[in-house]
Design an enzyme around this catalytic site. Structure first.
Site, PDB file in Angstrom:
ATOM      1  N   SER A  42     -61.652  22.498  26.878  1.00 44.77           N
ATOM      2  CA  SER A  42     -62.286  22.676  25.575  1.00 44.77           C
ATOM      3  C   SER A  42     -62.294  21.339  24.858  1.00 44.77           C
ATOM      4  O   SER A  42     -61.446  20.476  25.153  1.00 44.77           O
ATOM      5  CB  SER A  42     -61.487  23.686  24.744  1.00 44.77           C
ATOM      6  OG  SER A  42     -61.913  23.665  23.396  1.00 44.77           O
ATOM      7  N   ALA A  99     -53.108  22.302  22.945  1.00 41.62           N
ATOM      8  CA  ALA A  99     -52.121  21.758  23.879  1.00 41.62           C
ATOM      9  C   ALA A  99     -52.346  22.320  25.285  1.00 41.62           C
ATOM     10  O   ALA A  99     -52.257  21.597  26.280  1.00 41.62           O
ATOM     11  CB  ALA A  99     -50.711  22.076  23.400  1.00 41.62           C
ATOM     12  N   SER A 100     -52.684  23.617  25.374  1.00 48.63           N
ATOM     13  CA  SER A 100     -52.907  24.226  26.692  1.00 48.63           C
ATOM     14  C   SER A 100     -54.121  23.581  27.363  1.00 48.63           C
ATOM     15  O   SER A 100     -54.139  23.379  28.579  1.00 48.63           O
ATOM     16  CB  SER A 100     -53.091  25.739  26.570  1.00 48.63           C
ATOM     17  OG  SER A 100     -54.357  26.070  26.012  1.00 48.63           O
ATOM     18  N   LYS A 101     -55.137  23.226  26.572  1.00 49.61           N
ATOM     19  CA  LYS A 101     -56.350  22.632  27.135  1.00 49.61           C
ATOM     20  C   LYS A 101     -56.125  21.162  27.481  1.00 49.61           C
ATOM     21  O   LYS A 101     -56.634  20.673  28.489  1.00 49.61           O
ATOM     22  CB  LYS A 101     -57.515  22.775  26.140  1.00 49.61           C
ATOM     23  CG  LYS A 101     -57.897  24.232  25.866  1.00 49.61           C
ATOM     24  CD  LYS A 101     -58.322  24.943  27.129  1.00 49.61           C
ATOM     25  CE  LYS A 101     -58.891  26.327  26.857  1.00 49.61           C
ATOM     26  NZ  LYS A 101     -59.319  27.010  28.084  1.00 49.61           N
ATOM     27  N   ASP A 156     -54.822  39.864  36.506  1.00 53.76           N
ATOM     28  CA  ASP A 156     -54.326  39.100  35.361  1.00 53.76           C
ATOM     29  C   ASP A 156     -53.959  37.708  35.875  1.00 53.76           C
ATOM     30  O   ASP A 156     -53.042  37.559  36.686  1.00 53.76           O
ATOM     31  CB  ASP A 156     -53.092  39.826  34.801  1.00 53.76           C
ATOM     32  CG  ASP A 156     -52.485  39.113  33.604  1.00 53.76           C
ATOM     33  OD1 ASP A 156     -52.816  37.920  33.378  1.00 53.76           O
ATOM     34  OD2 ASP A 156     -51.676  39.737  32.902  1.00 53.76           O
ATOM     35  N   TYR A 183     -53.229  26.239  21.454  1.00 54.44           N
ATOM     36  CA  TYR A 183     -54.462  26.346  22.246  1.00 54.44           C
ATOM     37  C   TYR A 183     -54.887  24.949  22.711  1.00 54.44           C
ATOM     38  O   TYR A 183     -55.135  24.728  23.901  1.00 54.44           O
ATOM     39  CB  TYR A 183     -55.564  26.990  21.394  1.00 54.44           C
ATOM     40  CG  TYR A 183     -56.903  27.097  22.081  1.00 54.44           C
ATOM     41  CD1 TYR A 183     -57.145  28.089  23.027  1.00 54.44           C
ATOM     42  CD2 TYR A 183     -57.935  26.199  21.792  1.00 54.44           C
ATOM     43  CE1 TYR A 183     -58.370  28.188  23.647  1.00 54.44           C
ATOM     44  CE2 TYR A 183     -59.167  26.288  22.418  1.00 54.44           C
ATOM     45  CZ  TYR A 183     -59.382  27.286  23.344  1.00 54.44           C
ATOM     46  OH  TYR A 183     -60.604  27.377  23.965  1.00 54.44           O
ATOM     47  N   ASN A 185     -61.733  29.805  34.463  1.00 54.96           N
ATOM     48  CA  ASN A 185     -62.369  29.925  33.158  1.00 54.96           C
ATOM     49  C   ASN A 185     -61.641  30.877  32.210  1.00 54.96           C
ATOM     50  O   ASN A 185     -61.774  30.749  30.996  1.00 54.96           O
ATOM     51  CB  ASN A 185     -63.822  30.383  33.375  1.00 54.96           C
ATOM     52  CG  ASN A 185     -64.473  30.855  32.099  1.00 54.96           C
ATOM     53  OD1 ASN A 185     -64.913  30.052  31.277  1.00 54.96           O
ATOM     54  ND2 ASN A 185     -64.512  32.174  31.902  1.00 54.96           N
ATOM     55  N   ALA A 186     -60.865  31.813  32.742  1.00 52.13           N
ATOM     56  CA  ALA A 186     -60.207  32.795  31.861  1.00 52.13           C
ATOM     57  C   ALA A 186     -59.347  32.076  30.830  1.00 52.13           C
ATOM     58  O   ALA A 186     -58.687  31.087  31.141  1.00 52.13           O
ATOM     59  CB  ALA A 186     -59.348  33.755  32.678  1.00 52.13           C
TER      60      ALA A 186
HETATM   61  N1  LIG Z   1     -66.266  30.119  23.122  1.00 53.68           N
HETATM   62  C1  LIG Z   1     -65.929  28.918  22.773  1.00 53.68           C
HETATM   63  O1  LIG Z   1     -66.326  28.437  21.708  1.00 53.68           O
HETATM   64  C2  LIG Z   1     -65.071  28.084  23.681  1.00 53.68           C
HETATM   65  C3  LIG Z   1     -64.923  26.741  23.401  1.00 53.68           C
HETATM   66  C4  LIG Z   1     -64.149  25.961  24.229  1.00 53.68           C
HETATM   67  C5  LIG Z   1     -63.547  26.512  25.336  1.00 53.68           C
HETATM   68  N2  LIG Z   1     -63.679  27.842  25.593  1.00 53.68           N
HETATM   69  C6  LIG Z   1     -62.999  28.368  26.792  1.00 53.68           C
HETATM   70  O2  LIG Z   1     -63.941  29.053  27.587  1.00 53.68           O
HETATM   71  C7  LIG Z   1     -63.256  30.004  28.398  1.00 53.68           C
HETATM   72  C8  LIG Z   1     -64.004  31.321  28.309  1.00 53.68           C
HETATM   73  O3  LIG Z   1     -63.881  31.824  27.003  1.00 53.68           O
HETATM   74  P1  LIG Z   1     -65.019  32.604  26.210  1.00 53.68           P
HETATM   75  O4  LIG Z   1     -65.311  31.839  24.996  1.00 53.68           O
HETATM   76  O5  LIG Z   1     -66.115  32.943  27.124  1.00 53.68           O
HETATM   77  O6  LIG Z   1     -64.180  33.886  25.726  1.00 53.68           O
HETATM   78  P2  LIG Z   1     -64.218  35.415  26.157  1.00 53.68           P
HETATM   79  O7  LIG Z   1     -65.557  35.986  25.866  1.00 53.68           O
HETATM   80  O8  LIG Z   1     -63.040  36.040  25.509  1.00 53.68           O
HETATM   81  O9  LIG Z   1     -64.014  35.368  27.740  1.00 53.68           O
HETATM   82  C9  LIG Z   1     -62.760  35.140  28.324  1.00 53.68           C
HETATM   83  C10 LIG Z   1     -62.519  36.182  29.390  1.00 53.68           C
HETATM   84  O10 LIG Z   1     -61.254  35.931  30.027  1.00 53.68           O
HETATM   85  C11 LIG Z   1     -60.575  37.165  30.141  1.00 53.68           C
HETATM   86  N3  LIG Z   1     -59.133  37.021  30.202  1.00 53.68           N
HETATM   87  C12 LIG Z   1     -58.283  36.772  29.185  1.00 53.68           C
HETATM   88  N4  LIG Z   1     -57.022  36.761  29.613  1.00 53.68           N
HETATM   89  C13 LIG Z   1     -57.077  37.026  30.941  1.00 53.68           C
HETATM   90  C14 LIG Z   1     -56.089  37.175  31.949  1.00 53.68           C
HETATM   91  N5  LIG Z   1     -54.784  37.045  31.667  1.00 53.68           N
HETATM   92  N6  LIG Z   1     -56.487  37.441  33.210  1.00 53.68           N
HETATM   93  C15 LIG Z   1     -57.800  37.599  33.492  1.00 53.68           C
HETATM   94  N7  LIG Z   1     -58.768  37.482  32.596  1.00 53.68           N
HETATM   95  C16 LIG Z   1     -58.415  37.204  31.330  1.00 53.68           C
HETATM   96  C17 LIG Z   1     -60.978  37.897  28.890  1.00 53.68           C
HETATM   97  O11 LIG Z   1     -60.696  39.278  29.023  1.00 53.68           O
HETATM   98  P3  LIG Z   1     -60.179  40.094  27.711  1.00 53.68           P
HETATM   99  O12 LIG Z   1     -61.233  39.883  26.666  1.00 53.68           O
HETATM  100  O13 LIG Z   1     -60.055  41.496  28.153  1.00 53.68           O
HETATM  101  O14 LIG Z   1     -58.887  39.484  27.313  1.00 53.68           O
HETATM  102  C18 LIG Z   1     -62.447  37.592  28.784  1.00 53.68           C
HETATM  103  O15 LIG Z   1     -63.224  38.468  29.548  1.00 53.68           O
HETATM  104  C19 LIG Z   1     -61.829  30.065  27.870  1.00 53.68           C
HETATM  105  O16 LIG Z   1     -60.987  29.330  28.712  1.00 53.68           O
HETATM  106  C20 LIG Z   1     -61.937  29.398  26.512  1.00 53.68           C
HETATM  107  O17 LIG Z   1     -60.719  28.819  26.134  1.00 53.68           O
HETATM  108  C21 LIG Z   1     -64.440  28.638  24.798  1.00 53.68           C
END
Ligand SMILES: NC(=O)c1ccc[n+]([C@@H]2O[C@H](COP(=O)([O-])OP(=O)(O)OC[C@H]3O[C@@H](n4cnc5c(N)ncnc54)[C@H](OP(=O)(O)O)[C@@H]3O)[C@@H](O)[C@H]2O)c1
Ligand SMILES: *[C@@H]1O[C@H](CO)[C@@H](O)[C@H](O)[C@H]1NC(C)=O
Length: 316
Positions: free
Chosen positions: A184, A199-201, A105, A197, A132-133
């Site tokens: 993001s 703000a965190s980014k 985590d 969200y 990336n998480a």
């Molecule tokens: N998709 C978009 O449109 C988009 C746009 C801009 C930025 N992003 C950013 O891209 C990154 C990847 O997101 P994604 O879109 O690929 O979403 P995703 O499919 O939900 O992938 C994120 C992964 O991170 C894992 N995770 C969450 N909390 C965690 C923790 N505390 N410790 C370890 N792993 C953890 C999740 O596991 P669980 O599912 O089990 O929680 C999931 O496998 C994120 O930072 C997101 O903010 C995404």
């Protein structure tokens, strides 16, 4: 003392505009030549060691596949281990010589220290750290049933990148490595119902801009700003007003008409940018027009966001 500020208010803007006009031609030439050089001679990551957090789905998963195709060793970290093992197996088939799977985590500092140690003990080095998480959020700020519910967004998205970075720095300095961080477009665009969200980014972007300076010249930094990319997160899995993580059925409705980018298109562009050593990448590229709009006419951005927000479907 007051006088100095009056004077600066008066003379600094024209001097700055003049200096920019003077610098711009040289700076442009430098940027073009620098880009061509980096484009022609990208980093070869075959045999290098890459750690990716949040790699069991979405962007992290596909980053793992792209790094694997280029022959990198992988350390994959996620909170879910079963899914991670499937990703590891596929990455192995795609060309990664060795994949280490670590369940952790990222919001827990001890676990972050542990997975960096585990990866370095296993591979003897670390070349790229990919933070990336992350988790999404889907709730108007005032609707939260308890304001402390939001703390976990900061814990995962912000601290979950900062902690592993801290422990990885000595190893990255030794390998003259790279930090890649998934921010993001929400880090610099308005996103009502995603204020915490965003703000965190935004916090990540500012932090890693400073790291670029503090860690130069050994370690370089690439900040990724994806737009809407297909993933579990963009399917609506997000923190709700009750503070639990769920898929919001109304989310897709709200997002209707927005074109989502294919995850593999996003990550392919990202890995290419990282190997070139780009400082920033916005993917898809057209989201950059919103940056221009924000600087040139912030009022229009605010009004259109207000219209979209006040006409949102009321499902949750
Ligand atoms: N998709 C978009 O449109 C988009 C746009 C801009 C930025 N992003 C950013 O891209 C990154 C990847 O997101 P994604 O879109 O690929 O979403 P995703 O499919 O939900 O992938 C994120 C992964 O991170 C894992 N995770 C969450 N909390 C965690 C923790 N505390 N410790 C370890 N792993 C953890 C999740 O596991 P669980 O599912 O089990 O929680 C999931 O496998 C994120 O930072 C997101 O903010 C995404
Ligand atoms: C909000 O939640 C926190 C932690 O779960 C709890 O300690 C606190 O008492 C709650 N506050 C309110 C006002 O309900």
């Amino acid at each position: 003392m007051q006088l100095i500020h009056k004077l600066l208010n008066l003379v600094l803007p024209p001097i700055t505009v003049f200096a920019i006009c003077l610098m711009l031609p040289f700076l442009s030439i430098f940027k073009v030549v620098n880009f061509i050089f980096r484009y022609l001679f990208p980093e070869n990551i075959k045999g290098k060691v890459v750690l990716i957090t949040g790699s069991s789905s979405g962007i992290g998963e596909h980053l793992a596949y792209d790094y694997a195709r280029k022959g990198a060793y992988l350390a994959l970290v996620d909170i879910r281990e079963d899914k991670l093992r499937e990703v590891a197996e596929k990455a192995g088939q795609l060309g990664s010589p060795d994949v280490l799977v670590i369940r952790a985590d990222v919001s827990k500092v001890d676990q972050c220290k542990q997975f960096i140690d585990d990866a370095v003990n296993h591979f003897d080095r670390l070349d790229h750290l990919v933070c990336n998480a992350g988790m999404g959020i889907n709730c108007a700020f005032e609707d939260a049933t308890n304001v402390t519910n939001f703390v976990q967004v900061m814990d995962v998205n912000f601290w979950g990148s900062i902690y592993p970075t801290y422990f990885a720095i000595p190893h990255l300095k030794r390998s003259r490595g790279k930090i890649v961080v998934t921010a993001s477009v929400s880090g610099w665009m308005l996103q009502p119902m995603g204020s915490i969200y965003g703000a965190s980014k935004a916090a990540l972007i500012n932090f890693y801009d400073n790291m670029r300076v503090e860690l130069a010249p050994e370690v370089s930094v690439t900040i990724i700003s994806p737009g809407f990319v297909e993933s579990e997160l963009s399917k609506g899995k997000a923190l709700t007003k009750q503070g639990d993580v769920k898929v919001d059925p109304g989310f897709r409705k709200m997002m209707q008409g927005i074109p989502f980018q294919k995850t593999e298109d996003c990550t392919k562009a990202v890995v290419a940018a990282v190997c070139r050593g780009d400082k920033y990448i916005t993917e898809p590229w057209w989201y950059n027009v919103f940056y221009l709009l924000k600087i040139v006419c912030p009022e229009v951005v605010e009004w259109s966001s207000y219209l979209k927000y006040s006409n949102r479907p009321t499902t949750s």
